[in-house]
Design a protein around this motif. Structure first.
Motif, PDB file in Angstrom:
ATOM      1  N   GLN A 139      -5.156  -1.860   2.826  1.00 17.70           N
ATOM      2  CA  GLN A 139      -5.653  -0.657   1.878  1.00 17.70           C
ATOM      3  C   GLN A 139      -4.710  -0.958   0.510  1.00 17.70           C
ATOM      4  N   PRO A 140      -5.253  -0.528  -0.613  1.00 16.92           N
ATOM      5  CA  PRO A 140      -4.705  -0.755  -1.850  1.00 16.92           C
ATOM      6  C   PRO A 140      -3.752   0.632  -2.172  1.00 16.92           C
ATOM      7  N   THR A 141      -2.860   0.482  -1.466  1.00 13.23           N
ATOM      8  CA  THR A 141      -2.049   2.098  -1.493  1.00 13.23           C
ATOM      9  C   THR A 141      -0.812   1.593  -2.480  1.00 13.23           C
TER      10      THR A 141
ATOM     11  N   ASN B 213      -1.087  -0.243   3.656  1.00 12.16           N
ATOM     12  CA  ASN B 213      -1.233  -1.477   2.761  1.00 12.16           C
ATOM     13  C   ASN B 213      -1.098  -2.951   3.441  1.00 12.16           C
TER      14      ASN B 213
ATOM     15  N   TYR C 192      -5.168  -6.502  -9.081  1.00 15.65           N
ATOM     16  CA  TYR C 192      -3.816  -6.674  -8.789  1.00 15.65           C
ATOM     17  C   TYR C 192      -3.262  -5.511  -7.690  1.00 15.65           C
ATOM     18  N   LEU C 193      -4.101  -4.426  -7.400  1.00 14.67           N
ATOM     19  CA  LEU C 193      -3.589  -3.333  -6.928  1.00 14.67           C
ATOM     20  C   LEU C 193      -3.314  -3.631  -5.380  1.00 14.67           C
ATOM     21  N   LEU C 194      -3.754  -4.358  -4.673  1.00 13.41           N
ATOM     22  CA  LEU C 194      -3.508  -4.784  -3.194  1.00 13.41           C
ATOM     23  C   LEU C 194      -1.965  -5.134  -3.191  1.00 13.41           C
ATOM     24  N   HIS C 195      -1.589  -5.988  -3.978  1.00 14.18           N
ATOM     25  CA  HIS C 195      -0.324  -6.561  -4.026  1.00 14.18           C
ATOM     26  C   HIS C 195       0.981  -5.811  -4.765  1.00 14.18           C
TER      27      HIS C 195
END
Length: 210
Positions: A132-134, A127, A171-174
Motif C-alpha cells: 500500500q502507498p503509505t 507498505n 513514485y508513491l509506493l517506494h
C-alpha cells in the motif's frame, strides 16, 4: 520544491535505487510487524542482530506465544526498552491469534488496535507487507521533508499528509524508503553529504554551508 523539482528529485532517487527495501530483516508480515515494533528508539542494525536467531525459531504469532515473554526477552535484551517491547509483542500475538486467525491484518485500524502499534508502524507494515502507498514518517523523513522544502510540517502527521499530496503517484509506493535511505545516508542530521547528493541542485540549501 515546485512540482517539477519534486518529480526530478524522485526520478533521481529512483534511478540510483530502483527497488528500495526495508533494512529491517524479516521473513513474513508477522516478523516484519515484530521487527518494526522492536525498532522504536533503536537502530535497524541493532534490531536485526537481536532478531536473526529469533526469526529462525519464531515466524508466527502462535510460535511467539509458545516462546513466551521470558524467552522473547532473552532474544531481544540488547534492544532498548526490551521489557515493555516484549510485553507488547506477546500481547499483539495473542490478539492476532484471537481476533485475526493468526494473520496480520492489511487494515490500518486493525493494526493500530494492536498493542505497541502506532500509525508509523502500521504504515510500514501496510507498505512493505501489503504494497500500500503509505508514508511512514520517521526522524529521517521528517528532517528531509522540512530541510528540502519537499513537504514542510511541524508534526510527523503534517509531513505525512503533505508528502501524500505532493509525491507523484508513480513514485508513491517506494517514496518512504527512498526518503528514509536518503536521510540515513546522505541528508544526515549533523553533516549532510551535499557534495554527493543526487538532488543537491534542487535543494534550498544550495549555496548554504552544509
Amino acid at each position: 520544491m515546485t512540482p517539477v523539482q519534486i518529480e526530478s528529485f524522485f526520478a533521481r532517487l529512483a534511478a540510483a535505487n530502483p527497488e528500495p527495501k526495508s533494512e529491517l530483516e524479516h521473513v513474513n508480515a508477522f516478523t516484519l510487524l515484530v521487527a518494526v515494533v522492536l525498532s522504536a528508539q533503536a537502530t535497524d542494525k541493532g534490531v536485526n542482530k537481536a532478531t536473526r536467531a529469533l526469526f529462525e525459531q519464531v515466524t508466527t504469532p502462535q510460535a511467539m506465544l509458545e516462546l513466551g515473554e521470558d524467552g522473547l526477552k532473552e532474544h531481544i535484551k540488547t534492544i532498548g526498552l526490551f521489557n515493555s517491547k516484549a510485553r507488547n509483542v506477546i500481547a499483539l500475538s495473542e490478539q492476532l491469534v484471537r481476533d485475526h486467525g493468526g494473520a496480520v491484518p492489511a487494515d490500518r485500524a486493525a493494526l493500530e488496535a494492536l498493542p505497541g502499534v502506532g500509525r508509523k508502524t502500521a504504515n510500514v507494515v501496510l507498505n512493505v507487507a501489503f504494497g500500500q502507498p503509505t508514508m511512514a514518517v520517521d526522524t529521517h523523513i521528517f528532517r528531509v521533508a522540512n530541510r528540502t522544502g519537499l513537504a514542510p510540517g511541524k508534526t510527523p502527521r503534517a509531513v505525512e499528509d503533505g508528502l501524500l499530496k505532493v509525491v507523484p503517484p508513480a513514485y508513491l509506493l517506494h517514496a518512504h524508503h527512498w526518503l528514509i535511505l536518503h536521510g540515513r545516508y546522505t541528508c544526515t542530521a549533523r553533516k549532510p553529504k551535499c557534495d554527493t547528493c543526487p538532488a543537491h541542485d534542487l535543494c534550498p540549501r544550495l549555496g548554504v554551508a552544509c
